[in-house]
Design a protein around this motif. Structure first.
Motif, PDB file in Angstrom:
ATOM      1  N   TYR A   1       8.561  -0.573 -10.661  1.00 15.67           N
ATOM      2  CA  TYR A   1       7.948  -1.887 -10.881  1.00 15.67           C
ATOM      3  C   TYR A   1       7.210  -2.351  -9.630  1.00 15.67           C
ATOM      4  O   TYR A   1       6.078  -2.856  -9.709  1.00 15.67           O
ATOM      5  CB  TYR A   1       9.026  -2.888 -11.270  1.00 15.67           C
ATOM      6  N   ILE A   2       7.819  -2.164  -8.472  1.00 14.81           N
ATOM      7  CA  ILE A   2       7.184  -2.591  -7.214  1.00 14.81           C
ATOM      8  C   ILE A   2       5.882  -1.822  -6.995  1.00 14.81           C
ATOM      9  O   ILE A   2       4.843  -2.396  -6.652  1.00 14.81           O
ATOM     10  CB  ILE A   2       8.151  -2.364  -6.032  1.00 14.81           C
ATOM     11  N   LEU A   3       5.913  -0.500  -7.213  1.00 15.43           N
ATOM     12  CA  LEU A   3       4.734   0.325  -6.953  1.00 15.43           C
ATOM     13  C   LEU A   3       3.600   0.021  -7.920  1.00 15.43           C
ATOM     14  O   LEU A   3       2.420   0.071  -7.543  1.00 15.43           O
ATOM     15  CB  LEU A   3       5.110   1.809  -7.055  1.00 15.43           C
ATOM     16  N   SER A   4       3.941  -0.321  -9.182  1.00 15.81           N
ATOM     17  CA  SER A   4       2.889  -0.600 -10.168  1.00 15.81           C
ATOM     18  C   SER A   4       2.338  -2.016 -10.040  1.00 15.81           C
ATOM     19  O   SER A   4       1.158  -2.254 -10.290  1.00 15.81           O
ATOM     20  CB  SER A   4       3.431  -0.385 -11.585  1.00 15.81           C
TER      21      SER A   4
ATOM     22  N   SER B   1       5.832   0.234   0.457  1.00  7.55           N
ATOM     23  CA  SER B   1       6.514   1.317  -0.259  1.00  7.55           C
ATOM     24  C   SER B   1       5.536   2.296  -0.887  1.00  7.55           C
ATOM     25  O   SER B   1       5.857   3.472  -1.093  1.00  7.55           O
ATOM     26  CB  SER B   1       7.426   0.736  -1.345  1.00  7.55           C
ATOM     27  N   ALA B   2       4.327   1.808  -1.195  1.00 10.76           N
ATOM     28  CA  ALA B   2       3.350   2.667  -1.867  1.00 10.76           C
ATOM     29  C   ALA B   2       2.851   3.783  -0.965  1.00 10.76           C
ATOM     30  O   ALA B   2       2.336   4.792  -1.445  1.00 10.76           O
ATOM     31  CB  ALA B   2       2.181   1.829  -2.361  1.00 10.76           C
ATOM     32  N   SER B   3       2.969   3.620   0.342  1.00 17.23           N
ATOM     33  CA  SER B   3       2.483   4.636   1.280  1.00 17.23           C
ATOM     34  C   SER B   3       3.519   5.712   1.572  1.00 17.23           C
ATOM     35  O   SER B   3       3.250   6.648   2.327  1.00 17.23           O
ATOM     36  CB  SER B   3       2.054   3.967   2.591  1.00 17.23           C
TER      37      SER B   3
ATOM     38  N   ILE C   1      16.200  -2.793  -2.477  1.00 22.31           N
ATOM     39  CA  ILE C   1      15.108  -1.896  -2.071  1.00 22.31           C
ATOM     40  C   ILE C   1      14.523  -2.349  -0.739  1.00 22.31           C
ATOM     41  O   ILE C   1      14.279  -1.535   0.169  1.00 22.31           O
ATOM     42  CB  ILE C   1      13.999  -1.868  -3.148  1.00 22.31           C
ATOM     43  N   LEU C   2      14.296  -3.660  -0.581  1.00 21.90           N
ATOM     44  CA  LEU C   2      13.717  -4.186   0.654  1.00 21.90           C
ATOM     45  C   LEU C   2      14.647  -3.951   1.841  1.00 21.90           C
ATOM     46  O   LEU C   2      14.203  -3.561   2.929  1.00 21.90           O
ATOM     47  CB  LEU C   2      13.427  -5.678   0.503  1.00 21.90           C
TER      48      LEU C   2
END
Length: 549
Positions: free
Chosen positions: A431-434, A441-443, A472-473
Motif C-alpha cells: 500500500y505504501i509503495l503504490s 521505501s520505494a528506493s 514499517i516506519l
C-alpha cells in the motif's frame, strides 16, 4: 530459566491471538526466513494447567475472604444546607499482604493509581472527598482481565510482576478537572507529614484504556518551551516526568536570599551560598529537578547551614498533572489504567460510580460478608434496578471466574502465527509503495525490502504493536533512517555481551525475546537518555524482567 521462558511464551501467544482476530481475513503471503520460533515455543500444557489451578484457587480464596469492619467518615453537605455533618461508610481492603492505604492526606486513598481533582474538595456535589469503598489487589494478572490494547503493552513481562487492582470509588463532584493520580502506588509509604524536606519524583509511562472506542484519555500538559499539550493517543502510552510527592519544607527566610529578591548586590564570595538557596527554593516550589540537583539538595546538610529554613511539613501530590478528557462525571463507568515506572507495573480496573450508584453500592457492601455475596447482591433484580442505566453492568465486573475461564480458553493456549503478521505487513508495504511512489521505501532493493519486512515483523512480535505503517516506519528508521547509527551500535553492544562475555541470561533468550530486549534498550536510549553501552541492555533487562542481568 526454562520455567521463565515458558511463562513468557504463553504471554506472547496471548498477544498473537489478538493480532489473529484482527488480521485473519488478509490474503496469504509468506516470508520463508528459516525461522523455527514456533517449534522452540511449543505449548507447555501441563504447566498451563497448574497455572490455571493456582489462579482458580487464589481467586476462590479472594471471593470468600471475609470483609473487615472498617469504616471512615467524610463531611456531607446537601445542596441548600449550610451545616456540614459527618457520614460513615464502609471500606474494604482485600488481597493485600502489605500496606493497602496510604497515610498521605489521611483520606483512606488506596496504594494504587486512582482518580481525583487536584483539590479533592472543590466543586463537590455533596461530599468533601471521594470514597474509595472497595480496594482489591488480585493474586495474579490475567491477560483477558484487561482490554487487548492494554495487554499488548505488557508482552514479555512475568505475570507475577504485574500488580493488578480493582478500585471502586465515587465521583462526588459537579464540575471539576479530574486527574489521574499514580502517586499513591509509586510512593505508597509516604507519610502525612515530615519534619525534613521530602521530595520523591517519578518518570512514568501511563495510559487509560476502555473496552469500547472513544473512552477517556490522558493529557500531558505542556512544559515551558513546548507549544501545545500532548494528548494520549488511543491505546498508547504517554511519558510523564512531573509526578512528584513533596512537602513545603524549604521556605527560605534569609538575609542573602531577601537581598537577592530585592535586586541587591551579591558578592562573588556570596554567590555559591545563594546558588544553594535558589536550589532549595526551587525544590520547595515543587519544580522538577535533575537527579544531580535532587542529590545535592539531600546532601546540603541544610538544617545546620540554613537554620532559618522552615515550611509546611504536610505532604502533597504535585502538580495538577495528567488531566482526563472524555469523562462524564454523571455516568458510572469502568476504565482501565496502566502505570509503568522502572521495574514496577500497575494495572487497575477502575469502577467509578456516580452519587446515585455509590449510594446503592455502599448499602449492598455494608450488608455483604465477602466478594461472592457482594456480586450476588448486586445482581439481585431489586438492587440492580436501583442502579442508574450507566451502572447496570457493574455487578458483572466482580465475576472473576468468567475472566479466568476466558483467559485459560483463549489467552494462554495460542501459538504465534508469524505468517499472518507477515501477510499484514506485506500488504501494508505494498500500500505504501503504490500510494506514495516517492517515499524512501520505494528506493529499496528487493533484498532491502525483505530485510525491512523481517525487522518490522520482529518489532510486532516482540512489542505487541500493530502490524501497520507505524511498524514499517519504525523498522525503516532502524535499518536505513534516523535511528540507524544508534541501532547498529546497540546491536554491536548486545552481540558483544553474547559472544565475548557469554551472558547466560541473554543467551537463553529466544529470538523474539532478544528482539524485545533490544527494542526496550533502544527506547531507553532514545526517550530517556540512557547511555548507549552495556548499561542500556542491563537497564532494559531490569525493566522487562525485574531482575539484574
Amino acid at each position: 530459566m526454562r520455567f521463565y521462558s515458558s511463562v513468557l511464551s504463553k504471554i506472547l501467544r496471548s498477544t498473537s491471538a489478538i493480532i489473529l482476530m484482527v488480521f485473519s481475513s488478509l490474503p496469504a503471503f509468506s516470508m520463508d526466513d528459516g525461522s523455527d520460533l514456533v517449534k522452540k515455543k511449543a505449548p507447555h500444557r501441563a504447566l498451563q494447567g497448574r497455572m490455571t489451578d493456582e489462579a482458580s484457587s487464589a481467586l476462590d480464596q479472594l471471593q470468600t475472604a471475609p470483609f473487615g469492619e472498617n469504616t471512615r467518615e467524610r463531611f456531607f453537605n446537601p445542596k441548600g444546607i449550610d451545616d456540614f455533618e459527618q457520614r460513615a461508610y464502609r471500606t474494604v481492603d482485600i488481597g493485600y499482604s502489605n500496606l493497602s492505604r496510604t497515610k498521605q492526606y489521611e483520606l483512606g486513598i488506596p496504594t494504587a493509581p486512582v482518580f481525583h481533582p487536584y483539590n479533592m474538595g472543590e466543586n463537590q456535589a455533596e461530599y468533601s472527598a471521594p470514597a474509595f469503598t472497595l480496594n482489591i489487589k488480585l493474586p495474579q494478572y490475567l491477560p483477558d482481565f484487561v482490554p487487548p490494547a492494554l495487554h499488548r503493552h505488557l508482552v514479555g513481562m512475568n505475570e507475577q510482576d504485574i500488580d493488578t487492582f480493582i478500585i471502586v470509588q465515587d465521583m462526588p463532584w459537579e464540575n471539576t478537572n479530574l486527574l489521574f493520580r499514580p502517586h499513591y502506588y509509586l510512593d505508597p509509604h509516604a507519610p502525612f507529614d515530615d519534619g525534613d524536606i521530602y521530595r520523591e519524583s517519578f518518570l512514568t509511562q501511563v495510559g487509560l484504556f476502555s473496552r469500547d472506542p472513544n473512552g477517556p484519555l490522558l493529557v500531558k500538559l505542556k512544559r515551558p518551551g513546548q507549544p501545545v499539550d500532548q494528548r494520549q493517543l488511543e491505546n498508547e502510552l504517554i511519558t510523564e516526568s512531573d509526578i512528584v510527592v513533596h512537602n513545603g519544607k524549604g521556605l527560605i527566610s534569609n538575609e542573602l536570599f531577601t537581598r537577592y529578591n530585592r535586586g541587591g548586590l551579591i558578592t562573588a564570595k556570596e554567590q555559591p551560598l545563594l546558588d544553594n538557596l535558589l536550589l532549595l527554593d526551587r525544590a520547595r516550589k515543587g519544580e522538577v529537578l535533575s537527579g544531580e540537583e535532587v542529590d545535592k539538595v539531600r546532601k546540603l546538610g541544610w538544617k545546620a547551614e540554613f537554620p532559618n529554613v522552615f515550611g509546611n511539613p504536610m505532604l502533597v501530590s504535585s502538580s495538577a498533572t495528567l488531566p482526563v478528557i472524555g469523562f462524564n462525571l454523571h455516568e458510572s463507568r469502568v476504565v482501565f489504567s496502566l502505570t509503568k515506572c522502572g521495574g514496577r507495573t500497575a494495572v487497575v480496573k477502575h469502577i467509578l460510580l456516580n452519587p446515585e450508584d455509590e449510594a446503592v453500592f455502599e448499602e449492598v457492601l455494608s450488608n455483604s460478608k465477602n466478594l461472592h455475596e457482594l456480586e450476588i447482591s448486586l445482581k439481585n433484580p431489586e438492587n440492580n434496578s436501583r442502579l442508574s442505566p450507566s451502572g447496570r453492568g457493574i455487578p458483572e465486573e466482580f465475576d472473576f471466574f468468567k475472566v479466568l475461564k476466558s483467559s485459560s480458553k483463549v489467552g494462554l493456549e495460542q501459538l504465534l502465527d508469524e505468517k499472518d503478521v507477515s501477510n499484514k505487513l506485506q500488504n501494508t508495504l505494498a500500500y505504501i509503495l503504490s500510494t506514495y511512489p516517492h517515499s524512501p521505501s520505494a528506493s529499496l532493493s528487493m533484498k532491502q525490502q525483505k530485510a525491512l519486512l523481517q525487522k518490522a515483523k520482529m518489532i510486532v512480535l516482540s512489542t505487541g504493536r500493530n502490524p501497520d505503517t507505524g511498524s514499517i516506519l519504525e523498522a525503516y528508521n532502524e535499518l536505513f533512517g534516523k535511528d540507524r547509527d544508534i541501532s547498529q551500535k546497540l546491536q554491536y553492544v548486545l552481540s558483544y555481551m553474547e559472544t565475548t562475555h557469554r551472558v547466560k541470561k541473554i543467551l537463553d533468550l529466544s529470538p523474539i525475546e532478544r528482539e524485545r530486549l533490544f527494542q526496550t534498550a533502544k527506547k531507553l536510549v532514545l526517550d530517556s537518555g540512557v547511555t548507549l553501552d552495556t548499561g542500556a541492555i542491563k537497564a532494559a533487562y531490569k525493566e522487562l524482567y525485574g531482575e539484574n542481568l
